[in-house]
Write a protein that holds these residues in place. Structure first.
Motif, mmCIF file in Angstrom:
data_model
loop_
_atom_site.group_PDB
_atom_site.id
_atom_site.type_symbol
_atom_site.label_atom_id
_atom_site.label_comp_id
_atom_site.label_asym_id
_atom_site.label_seq_id
_atom_site.Cartn_x
_atom_site.Cartn_y
_atom_site.Cartn_z
ATOM 1 N N PRO A 84 0.828 -1.153 0.318
ATOM 2 C CA PRO A 84 0.255 0.010 -0.004
ATOM 3 C C PRO A 84 1.094 1.491 -0.213
ATOM 4 O O PRO A 84 1.618 1.188 0.578
ATOM 5 C CB PRO A 84 -0.766 0.280 1.738
ATOM 6 N N THR A 85 0.312 2.400 -0.696
ATOM 7 C CA THR A 85 1.563 3.317 -0.668
ATOM 8 C C THR A 85 1.537 4.552 0.213
ATOM 9 O O THR A 85 2.602 4.742 0.971
ATOM 10 C CB THR A 85 0.674 4.561 -1.829
ATOM 11 N N LEU A 86 0.949 3.872 1.089
ATOM 12 C CA LEU A 86 0.599 4.871 3.022
ATOM 13 C C LEU A 86 1.513 4.166 3.584
ATOM 14 O O LEU A 86 2.392 5.020 3.985
ATOM 15 C CB LEU A 86 -1.228 4.919 4.005
ATOM 16 N N SER A 87 1.886 2.729 3.829
ATOM 17 C CA SER A 87 2.993 2.056 4.049
ATOM 18 C C SER A 87 4.590 2.592 3.756
ATOM 19 O O SER A 87 5.208 1.925 4.313
ATOM 20 C CB SER A 87 2.499 0.984 4.228
ATOM 21 N N ARG A 88 4.118 2.172 2.043
ATOM 22 C CA ARG A 88 5.459 2.989 1.764
ATOM 23 C C ARG A 88 5.753 4.459 2.169
ATOM 24 O O ARG A 88 7.485 4.467 2.075
ATOM 25 C CB ARG A 88 5.233 2.792 0.284
ATOM 26 N N LEU A 89 5.269 4.914 1.889
ATOM 27 C CA LEU A 89 5.327 6.599 2.346
ATOM 28 C C LEU A 89 5.435 6.687 3.709
ATOM 29 O O LEU A 89 7.026 6.756 4.006
ATOM 30 C CB LEU A 89 4.100 7.720 2.206
ATOM 31 N N LEU A 90 5.288 5.966 4.451
ATOM 32 C CA LEU A 90 5.297 5.420 6.102
ATOM 33 C C LEU A 90 7.086 5.348 6.359
ATOM 34 O O LEU A 90 7.514 4.918 7.120
ATOM 35 C CB LEU A 90 4.488 4.720 7.280
ATOM 36 N N ALA A 91 7.411 4.248 5.442
ATOM 37 C CA ALA A 91 8.509 3.158 6.164
ATOM 38 C C ALA A 91 9.995 4.020 4.714
ATOM 39 O O ALA A 91 10.821 4.124 5.647
ATOM 40 C CB ALA A 91 8.721 2.215 4.726
ATOM 41 N N ARG A 92 9.653 5.821 4.595
ATOM 42 C CA ARG A 92 10.239 6.720 3.925
ATOM 43 C C ARG A 92 11.133 7.018 5.309
ATOM 44 O O ARG A 92 10.320 6.868 6.276
ATOM 45 C CB ARG A 92 9.733 7.804 3.578
ATOM 46 N N PRO A 93 12.730 6.861 5.023
ATOM 47 C CA PRO A 93 13.745 7.406 6.289
ATOM 48 C C PRO A 93 13.147 8.646 6.465
ATOM 49 O O PRO A 93 13.439 9.492 7.587
ATOM 50 C CB PRO A 93 14.749 7.460 5.690
ATOM 51 N N GLU A 94 13.285 10.154 5.821
ATOM 52 C CA GLU A 94 12.168 11.628 5.898
ATOM 53 C C GLU A 94 11.149 11.272 6.852
ATOM 54 O O GLU A 94 10.976 12.662 7.123
ATOM 55 C CB GLU A 94 12.208 12.265 4.559
ATOM 56 N N LEU A 95 10.362 10.597 7.368
ATOM 57 C CA LEU A 95 8.734 10.822 7.425
ATOM 58 C C LEU A 95 9.535 11.916 8.392
ATOM 59 O O LEU A 95 8.593 12.975 9.358
ATOM 60 C CB LEU A 95 8.595 9.702 7.630
#
Lengths: 245, 372
Positions: B21-32
């Motif tokens: 899922p896009t959201l969990s991909r986004l959440l896994a970004r180091p910059e978050l």
């Protein structure tokens, strides 16, 4: 049948005054799985290191497809089409599967940049062919199980090996189901006409997988047997020194 | 017990490949964590210091300049940390680079441009030595560069006092004013659009009718350019992949033919050059050099990088994250000043911020992982 893909003759390796391997000769044919067995310290890992170019032999010759080769380092062995699956797998944990498959040999676009699309496409194709069950080419290695990691390591070796794959205890750290999966993958390598040399401590596994078994004892080659023409008792006798040749 | 494998499917998608899922991909970004933190401090100071001018053109340029200085260090330090190494000598290198510009100019009569290039060359060489010692001896870079932290500071003090008899040098503006290299470090860009925006009333004017700012300082441009360059390097090039591999599993990388040693040494040179850039900007903007410059900058850079989501253990991280880490640093430093809180509290806040950001990052990363 074509000639052997790997031909070792009279290989000898000494470290200072210690003889690790003496007078070892073996042929491996394309599509053949040969198991290397022996007790701890018998010289199995040394032999793998010689074939993968890490240690040059003190004496003897190595030939690939009938051509004598001298390998001064591991990079050279890789260029010649020999890949090793190491015990510790040699995968970058935080990186995606496709990055690991191409680590150190990344394909580039015309502009000299990483060609991710190609890496991903080739990874997906390979993973499908070898039936390595991973969630996605994008998955990071640390999210995979031990068996999946081993699958990735073997897939990488398969992708790059044109002649020979050396497997050093590929299932030592795996559970029963995962071991079965990895064995299936190893068996599927036969179809690719690649020679496979596998080190294993599990005789059951050796008998399930191999075409021939080569026994080492204290650096000496005790003998080579066709798997079909031997049994565990004979191999154990050879390993433990109860039976010579 | 009849079980037949009759699960024929017309779906051509491999059932083993599940879309993440896009959201969990986004959440896994180091910059978050860093992005969220930046938004948080922006909002915090908008509430507590909104009327004080922190978000006026002048205020923004002020905090961006602070962020830019740190960010110039943080981007290369991020790459080095992703490769699994530390460089604690960055701060001392800034002091050394400062006098490496000042002494040739003041004592030997070199033109500024030559002195700046000289500083880059010498510091680059020291960075190379750092890297070479780390790679050849196998000692932890923490120890090796801790040694260079002290050695460089001592060298700076010794040389400066030996040559000039003092620990500071000023009056460099006189030499740099007409040099061609000066605008690259202490100049301003985008003067025309800034003047235009001021005429439109978007940028406020001072009491005497002149606009509050006349242009964007070069340091901010360097910061953004370096961050973009590092991001490009990390994500688009083979070298970037080697950086991740060197930090993640150096042995594996070496086995696969990745030139780990060369990669690391290059990055040590890179951090040294970034420290020199920092010093060149500082010297040419202030017109002075001081042997104490750059003190503690190595740790500030590490804080920015860690807030930016880079793992201390290497193999994972981002330059964009480091940019947001540096942004938070600048905003908080200026924000505390604008709110009228005693600036003594700044370091307390930054330290707490870093620990919070790291906790937040690892929490979110674990959550995102479990969702897969």
């Amino acid at each position: 049948m074509t000639g052997p893909v790997l031909e070792l003759s009279g290989i000898r390796k000494t470290f200072g005054g210690v003889t690790a391997i003496e007078d070892f000769s073996l042929e491996i044919f394309p599509g053949e799985i040969v198991a290397l067995v022996g007790d701890n310290g018998a010289g199995k890992s040394t032999l793998i290191k010689i074939v993968s170019g890490v240690h040059p032999p003190s004496a003897g010759s190595i030939a690939l497809d009938g051509q004598p080769v001298v390998m001064s380092n591991a990079t050279m062995a890789r260029m010649l089409g020999i890949e090793v699956v190491y015990q510790d797998l040699a995968l970058a944990d935080q990186q995606a599967v496709y990055m690991n498959l191409f680590l150190g040999r990344e394909p580039l676009t015309a502009l000299g940049l990483l060609d991710r699309r190609r890496m991903i496409a080739e990874t997906e194709k390979l993973v499908k062919e070898l039936d390595v069950r991973i969630p996605s080419a994008h998955a990071a290695i640390r999210d995979l199980s031990g068996g999946q990691r081993q699958g990735v390591a073997i897939a990488r070796a398969t992708h790059w090996a044109s002649k020979l794959i050396l497997l050093d205890e590929p299932t030592a750290a795996l559970g029963v189901a995962e071991t079965a999966r990895v064995e299936e993958i190893v068996r599927s390598l036969k179809k690719r006409n690649i020679g496979v040399l596998i080190i294993s401590h599990s005789l059951d596994q050796v008998f399930r997988l191999s075409d021939r078994i080569c026994v080492l004892r204290r650096g000496k080659q005790i003998g080579v047997r066709d798997t079909k023409a031997t049994d565990k008792n004979e191999i154990i006798a050879m390993i433990t020194g109860l039976k010579q040749g | 017990m009849l079980e037949e494998p009759i699960h024929m499917t017309t779906d051509t998608r491999d059932e083993r490949v599940r879309a993440v899922p896009t959201l969990s991909r986004l959440l896994a970004r180091p910059e978050l964590g860093a992005v969220a933190g930046a938004l948080l401090v922006f909002a915090f100071f908008a509430v507590t210091a909104g009327g004080s001018g922190i978000y006026s053109a002048k205020g923004i340029v002020n905090f961006l300049e602070i962020s830019a200085q740190l960010g110039i260090l943080a981007a290369p330090v991020a790459l080095l940390m992703i490769a699994g190494e530390f460089d604690l000598s960055v701060g001392s290198m800034i002091g050394f680079a400062g006098i490496a510009i000042a002494i040739p100019t003041l004592a030997w009569g070199w033109p500024i441009w030559l002195a700046v290039l000289f500083a880059f060359a010498v510091c680059g060489f020291f960075g190379y030595l750092n890297g070479l010692i780390v790679v050849k001896t196998g000692l932890p870079s923490f120890i090796v560069t801790l040694g260079s932290l002290f050695m460089l500071r001592g060298l700076t003090l010794g040389i400066m006092r030996g040559v000039t008899g003092r620990t500071q040098a000023s009056g460099l503006h006189e030499y740099s004013r007409d040099d061609w290299i000066t605008p690259f470090f202490s100049g301003q860009v985008l003067r025309t659009p800034v003047a235009w925006l001021a005429d439109l009333g978007i940028i406020g004017k001072r009491a005497d009718g002149l606009p509050m700012i006349t242009g964007i300082p070069m340091s901010i441009i360097w910061w953004i350019a370096l961050t973009l360059f590092c991001t490009w390097l990390l994500t688009r090039t083979r070298f970037g992949n080697w950086i991740f591999a060197a930090g993640g599993e150096a042995n594996a990388a070496r086995n696969l033919g990745v030139p780990v040693a060369r990669t690391k040494i290059t990055l040590f040179v890179f951090t040294a050059l970034a420290a020199t850039l920092f010093a060149a900007i500082q010297v040419l903007v202030t017109g002075s050099a001081d042997t104490l410059r750059g003190n503690l900058k190595e740790f500030e850079a590490i804080i920015a990088v860690v807030i930016g989501g880079t793992l201390l253990t290497g193999g994972y991280g981002s330059a964009i994250g480091a940019m947001f880490g540096a942004l938070i640093f600048g905003v908080v430093q200026m924000g505390i000043f604008y709110t009228g809180i005693d600036t003594d509290w700044f370091k307390l806040f930054m330290g707490a911020m870093m620990v919070t950001a790291v906790l937040f990052n690892s929490y979110v990363r674990n959550r995102a992982m479990r969702n897969r």
